[in-house]
Design an enzyme around this catalytic site. Structure first.
Site, PDB file in Angstrom:
ATOM      1  N   GLY A  14       1.081  -1.255   0.009  1.00  0.00           N
ATOM      2  CA  GLY A  14      -0.024   0.107   0.037  1.00  0.00           C
ATOM      3  C   GLY A  14       0.913   1.270   0.080  1.00  0.00           C
ATOM      4  N   ASP A  29       1.103   3.500   2.338  1.00  0.00           N
ATOM      5  CA  ASP A  29       1.842   3.755   3.397  1.00  0.00           C
ATOM      6  C   ASP A  29       3.257   3.193   3.751  1.00  0.00           C
ATOM      7  OD1 ASP A  29      -0.266   5.551   4.156  1.00  0.00           O
ATOM      8  OD2 ASP A  29      -1.535   3.978   5.035  1.00  0.00           O
ATOM      9  N   CYS A  50      -4.535  -9.707  14.779  1.00  0.00           N
ATOM     10  CA  CYS A  50      -3.255 -10.030  13.762  1.00  0.00           C
ATOM     11  C   CYS A  50      -2.322  -9.238  13.993  1.00  0.00           C
ATOM     12  CB  CYS A  50      -4.019  -9.571  12.338  1.00  0.00           C
ATOM     13  SG  CYS A  50      -2.721  -9.745  10.827  1.00  0.00           S
ATOM     14  N   GLY A  54       3.879   0.705   8.016  1.00  0.00           N
ATOM     15  CA  GLY A  54       3.586   1.987   7.676  1.00  0.00           C
ATOM     16  C   GLY A  54       2.138   2.415   8.625  1.00  0.00           C
ATOM     17  N   CYS A 105      -9.453  -9.144   5.522  1.00  0.00           N
ATOM     18  CA  CYS A 105      -8.797  -9.749   4.207  1.00  0.00           C
ATOM     19  C   CYS A 105      -9.300 -11.059   3.889  1.00  0.00           C
ATOM     20  CB  CYS A 105      -7.289  -9.711   4.515  1.00  0.00           C
ATOM     21  SG  CYS A 105      -6.767 -10.530   6.065  1.00  0.00           S
TER      22      CYS A 105
END
Length: 358
Positions: free
Chosen positions: A12, A14, A102, A126, A200
């Protein structure tokens, strides 16, 4: 010799900008992308923060920046620690937050263990958060990021001293628009990539159907009841519902009703008027504190009962070795299974999982 940083690269914007910023600080950066979601038709490998395309984006960005990049599999740990817990909690009438779990078990603890052969001085991500050493507490502490809208400390309250002492958050003093602008200015291909906000491993935001496909034995029809226990109709299984829910109930009673209680033992879902959603006290399990090991005295804190910017003032206290929060004003729909996170201004005091509501 430059300090070595292992950067968790999701692909991503970030984590890619975090890589750029670390290189500017002359760190020796190695990028690692985690494969999390198990393989199989139950899972969509193009969803969430660890999709196949995200892995490729991370590789391309790392190569462009001259950074070594590795992909590591955490699928087995993720299935056991995150997905199994997610399914079990829903089957017990709770509403779990897999992102909190997670970060605790995979993105930091397992990650730190697995990268040991790379002999890093630090790890980095990030995330929008800040870590500092606080001389008052003589410990590493976690603080909110500059961008309060993107701040992710809610998901990080479980981070240990060992991990905090080795962690860098390069985006702590940037707001999201600045991060995207840096990415655009540096021709980082992910500069316009949308943030991943879905679970996810769940397709179409339908956690109930996911659980039914994965563990059909846990999903049994039961009854909707009112607050007096009167049967109102059939429900599809408690895993489909969460406290505070109004839409998608599949029952018409001629007025607005909300899920106010989920009873796994009796397989019932209580529907009521909205005013029964408001609670004044919660009990916490699996608490974790950051500036200290245990709460010694009652403390007034601001509390988040779900991810977002809304906070509620409350008092933290122990009663017979169990931790409670009593709110200054009643709060709407605290969900058992969600995390409650405690703040003093910008400082994260800690948090835990909501176990009971009163």
């Amino acid at each position: 010799m430059n300090k070595r940083v292992i950067l968790g690269m999701s692909g991503g914007v970030d984590s890619c900008v975090a890589c750029h910023l670390l290189l500017k600080e002359n760190y020796d950066v190695i990028g690692v992308t985690m494969n999390l979601v198990p393989k199989g038709k139950l899972y969509d490998e193009e969803k969430g923060c660890c999709s196949l395309s995200s892995v490729m984006d991370a590789k391309i960005v790392a190569e462009a920046m001259g950074v070594k990049h590795y992909t590591m599999s955490f699928r087995e740990e993720f299935d056991k620690k995150i997905i199994e817990n997610f399914v079990r909690e829903y089957s017990l009438g709770y509403t779990p937050n897999p992102c909190v779990a997670c970060n605790k078990y995979i993105k930091f603890n397992s990650f730190v263990d697995k990268i040991k052969p790379l002999k890093a001085d630090y790890i980095a991500t990030g995330h929008y958060a800040k870590v500092e050493f606080d001389r008052t507490y003589n410990r590493y502490v976690l603080k909110r990021a500059k961008d309060l809208k993107k701040d992710q400390t809610y998901f990080l309250y479980n981070t240990s001293q060992n991990v905090l002492s080795k962690t860098l958050f390069p985006l702590s003093d940037f707001i999201k628009d600045e991060v995207r602008q840096i990415a655009k200015n540096e021709n980082i291909l992910t500069y316009s990539k949308k943030d991943s906000e879905e679970i996810c491993f769940v397709q179409n935001k339908d956690h109930g159907s996911f659980i039914k496909m994965r563990n059909p034995e846990l999903v049994k029809e039961g009854f909707f009841v009112d607050e007096n226990g009167k049967t109102l109709g059939k429900h599809n299984g408690i895993v489909y519902y969460t406290v505070g829910q109004r839409k998608g109930l599949g029952i018409a009673l001629g007025k607005r009703v909300f899920v106010s209680k989920i009873d796994a033992k009796n397989n019932t879902v209580t529907l009521s008027d909205e005013d029964l959603l408001y609670k004044e006290k919660i009990k916490i399990r699996e608490e974790h504190f950051i500036p200290f090991d245990k709460l010694e005295n009652n403390m007034i804190v601001n509390v988040k009962i779900r991810h977002g910017q809304t906070e509620y003032k409350g008092e933290l206290f122990y009663e017979r070795d169990e931790l409670f929060v009593e709110f200054e004003k009643k709060v709407r729909a605290p969900n058992k299974g969600q995390s409650a996170v405690f703040y003093l201004d910008d400082l994260v005091i800690g948090g835990g999982i909501i176990d009971e509501v009163y």
